[in-house]
Design a protein around this motif. Sequence first.
Motif, short mmCIF file in Angstrom:
data_model
loop_
_atom_site.label_atom_id
_atom_site.label_comp_id
_atom_site.label_asym_id
_atom_site.label_seq_id
_atom_site.Cartn_x
_atom_site.Cartn_y
_atom_site.Cartn_z
N GLN A 95 -7.05 11.91 3.70
CA GLN A 95 -5.90 11.09 3.28
C GLN A 95 -5.41 11.65 1.94
N GLY A 98 -10.63 1.99 3.20
CA GLY A 98 -11.95 1.88 3.81
C GLY A 98 -12.20 3.09 4.69
N ARG A 152 1.17 5.35 0.09
CA ARG A 152 0.40 6.49 0.60
C ARG A 152 0.99 7.84 0.19
N SER A 182 0.84 -1.20 0.00
CA SER A 182 0.00 0.00 0.00
C SER A 182 0.88 1.24 0.00
N ARG A 217 3.30 -10.64 7.94
CA ARG A 217 2.15 -11.54 7.80
C ARG A 217 2.22 -12.62 8.86
#
Length: 215
Positions: free
Chosen positions: A74, A163, A21, A19, A200
Amino acid sequence: MPATVQTKDYGTVVRERHSVRHYDPSVTIPRDELKEMLAEASLAPSSSNTQTWRFLVIDDPEAKQRLLPIANNQKQVVEAAATIAVLGDLNGYKEIGRINDMAVKAGYMPEDFAKQFTENSLKLYASLPPEKMRSIVQIDGGLVSMQFMLTAKSRGYDTVPMGGFNPQKLVEEFSIPDHLVPIMLIAVGKAATPGRLTARLPIDDITFWNSLNKS
Ligand SMILES: Cc1cc2nc3c(=O)[nH]c(=O)nc-3n(C[C@H](O)[C@H](O)[C@H](O)COP(=O)(O)O)c2cc1C
């Protein structure tokens, strides 16, 4: 996919997708390429192949600014080339006749089978409780979102799923009709700073064979 597009191999794509950003705001993605990526994402599986996902692409600077407060400020939504609002169409199952007709024309499905499949599916989906339909479009929307992110990575772009946004405000600001449910926002562009690595859980901690008893 046009022959000129260079894509990374699958193993690299899944290991290198993180991800992101922080995006390079000078990078734009041509709409034709975004459409190709969305078309590849749409090869994802869906309930009875109803493909209930819909994409609201926000690539205009003014629209990005309107999205910013909705997405909890964001800043990836203004810095990335585009943000895709993945929506689930609660009425999307009604396209099943058209989808099955296309399959018949392409020679993928016999005509009598398609007719029966369409009739049965329309009956079934129309009878579902609203919360079940909502769950179906959310699952389908999750699958297409993941496929979009992998497709983007394979072409050298970065993404972040979000989300963290206000769905009610998104609906109001972008005049989204009631039958389209916001599922996820996905920013897409070129990283200015690489995504941070994430850990993970060990696979043996989360995998069970034939029974959930570990011993
Ligand atoms: C449903 C969902 C919602 C998320 N929402 C946000 C978000 O609002 N903002 C954000 O920066 N990252 C968000 N993320 C990204 C996760 O933080 C990220 O996927 C996770 O930390 C694993 O990192 P990776 O994607 O780099 O592998 C979301 C991810 C998912 C799947």
